[in-house]
Design a protein around this motif. Structure first.
Motif, mmCIF file in Angstrom:
data_model
loop_
_atom_site.group_PDB
_atom_site.id
_atom_site.type_symbol
_atom_site.label_atom_id
_atom_site.label_comp_id
_atom_site.label_asym_id
_atom_site.label_seq_id
_atom_site.Cartn_x
_atom_site.Cartn_y
_atom_site.Cartn_z
ATOM 1 N N GLY A 74 37.293 73.644 77.008
ATOM 2 C CA GLY A 74 37.555 73.459 75.589
ATOM 3 C C GLY A 74 37.926 74.690 74.802
ATOM 4 O O GLY A 74 38.067 74.625 73.573
ATOM 5 N N ALA A 75 38.100 75.833 75.477
ATOM 6 C CA ALA A 75 38.460 77.071 74.781
ATOM 7 C C ALA A 75 39.942 77.380 74.961
ATOM 8 O O ALA A 75 40.593 76.860 75.874
ATOM 9 C CB ALA A 75 37.627 78.232 75.305
ATOM 10 N N THR A 76 40.460 78.222 74.099
ATOM 11 C CA THR A 76 41.802 78.759 74.272
ATOM 12 C C THR A 76 41.727 79.887 75.293
ATOM 13 O O THR A 76 40.964 80.841 75.112
ATOM 14 C CB THR A 76 42.361 79.295 72.940
ATOM 15 O OG1 THR A 76 42.447 78.218 72.003
ATOM 16 C CG2 THR A 76 43.726 79.924 73.139
ATOM 17 N N ALA A 77 42.484 79.768 76.371
ATOM 18 C CA ALA A 77 42.415 80.736 77.467
ATOM 19 C C ALA A 77 43.328 81.929 77.215
ATOM 20 O O ALA A 77 44.475 81.762 76.785
ATOM 21 C CB ALA A 77 42.781 80.066 78.784
ATOM 22 N N ILE A 78 42.811 83.124 77.492
ATOM 23 C CA ILE A 78 43.581 84.360 77.362
ATOM 24 C C ILE A 78 43.556 85.072 78.706
ATOM 25 O O ILE A 78 42.484 85.395 79.225
ATOM 26 C CB ILE A 78 42.982 85.280 76.286
ATOM 27 C CG1 ILE A 78 43.005 84.598 74.908
ATOM 28 C CG2 ILE A 78 43.722 86.614 76.246
ATOM 29 C CD1 ILE A 78 42.262 85.369 73.838
#
Length: 328
Positions: free
Chosen positions: A187-191
């Motif tokens: 559920g997170a924005t991946a970097i």
């Protein structure tokens, strides 16, 4: 009972028959159904974690899940037959969870979440307590804040992402190429830190302002990067690995603040153990509402194969949290 015993640093754990423990005042006797393996456990075995204060001969294993078999005096919060979990030993000279039975301080445990298996529950305590102390106790993350979590697919980071999301934050997490899908799925924005530098992702996701909260689960150069990624004036950096030598100038120039987390303190000092039990209760509630689940390695191990379990952690080939099942 059977237990995996550390007889000397940097040697394999030995499976031995040892006397059954007896619960003292304020303790419960738990039949250990699952023991979670952390990188710290393997460092203790190798003699590389003096801060954990665990000397041979010793039973290792920090995290556990099991069933209460007996209750000592002055214990009222759990009873015989309850399924429980917690971060209960394996440091500070306290016998750990790599055994069929463990006498544990009742203040450190809570009832196991019904939604999770014993293996899943045993994979949560150290990682979740670390995440809670950082995100809640230190940074007080609130809804709408932008939170950056370094190592978002790791044992601590994966749980930290879920906790931050549960508090309504907009969550971003760093990881290598192989971690991007896992981070997105939780559920997170991946970097991808291998292709995007600090200035780049700060510009892209915060318009150059920086993140409200940055959580470092990696240490070293990643902590330095955290100081450069935090929001000016109001930002806060939290790290569980703030060891070594670091320049505070980037943090100071942004007018931001820093907190360290040392999750072992209640086990080492005896102070604050009730809070760890409270955190476990919060973890159980979150899991039972569908907001928390660990990422498990594809294989679980019986006690006889504990050294193989440790090797997987040491060789960095685990695909999730590794668990040992003393009764398998």
């Amino acid at each position: 009972m059977r237990a995996a015993v550390l007889t000397a640093y940097n040697t394999p754990l030995e499976i031995r028959d040892v006397p059954d423990p007896t619960p003292g005042r304020g303790e419960v006797l738990v039949r250990v159904m699952a023991s979670g393996v952390n990188p710290l456990d393997t460092k203790i075995r190798r003699g590389m974690a003096a801060h954990a204060k665990m000397a041979p001969p010793a039973i290792l294993g920090i995290d556990m899940a099991g069933v209460v078999e007996a209750v000592g005096e002055q214990v009222h919060q759990v009873q015989v037959g309850d399924e429980v979990f917690g971060m209960t030993g394996g440091v500070g000279g306290i016998a750990g969870s790599l055994a069929e039975l463990a006498a544990v301080d009742a203040r450190l445990i809570a009832r196991k979440p019904e939604a999770l298996s014993m293996e899943q529950a045993a994979a949560i305590p150290l990682g979740f307590v670390t995440s809670w102390e950082g995100l809640v106790d230190r940074a007080d993350v609130t809804a709408g804040e932008q939170v950056l979590i370094h190592g978002g697919a790791g044992g601590v980071g994966f749980l930290a992402v879920q906790l931050a999301l549960a508090r309504g934050a907009h969550v971003f997490a760093t990881g290598g190429p192989a971690s991007q899908q896992v981070i997105r799925q939780v559920g997170a924005t991946a970097i991808d830190y291998t292709t995007s530098g600090v200035e780049e992702y700060v510009d892209e996701y915060t318009s150059g302002e920086g993140f409200d909260v940055v959580v470092d689960n990696v240490g070293g150069a990643t902590l330095d990067a955290s100081f450069a990624a935090v929001k000016r004036y109001t930002g806060h950096v939290v790290s569980a690995l703030g060891w070594g030598t670091h320049s505070l100038a980037p943090l100071s120039f942004r007018g931001a603040t820093y907190s360290g987390v040392f999750t072992l303190l209640p086990l080492l000092t005896g102070r604050g153990r009730e809070h760890h039990g409270h955190i476990m209760s919060q973890a159980a509630a979150l899991a039972d509402h569908g907001g928390l689940a660990p990422r498990l390695h594809s294989t679980t191990f019986p006690l006889d194969e504990v050294n193989h379990a440790y090797e997987i952690i040491e060789n960095a080939t685990a695909t999730g949290k590794v668990t040992v099942l003393p009764h398998l």
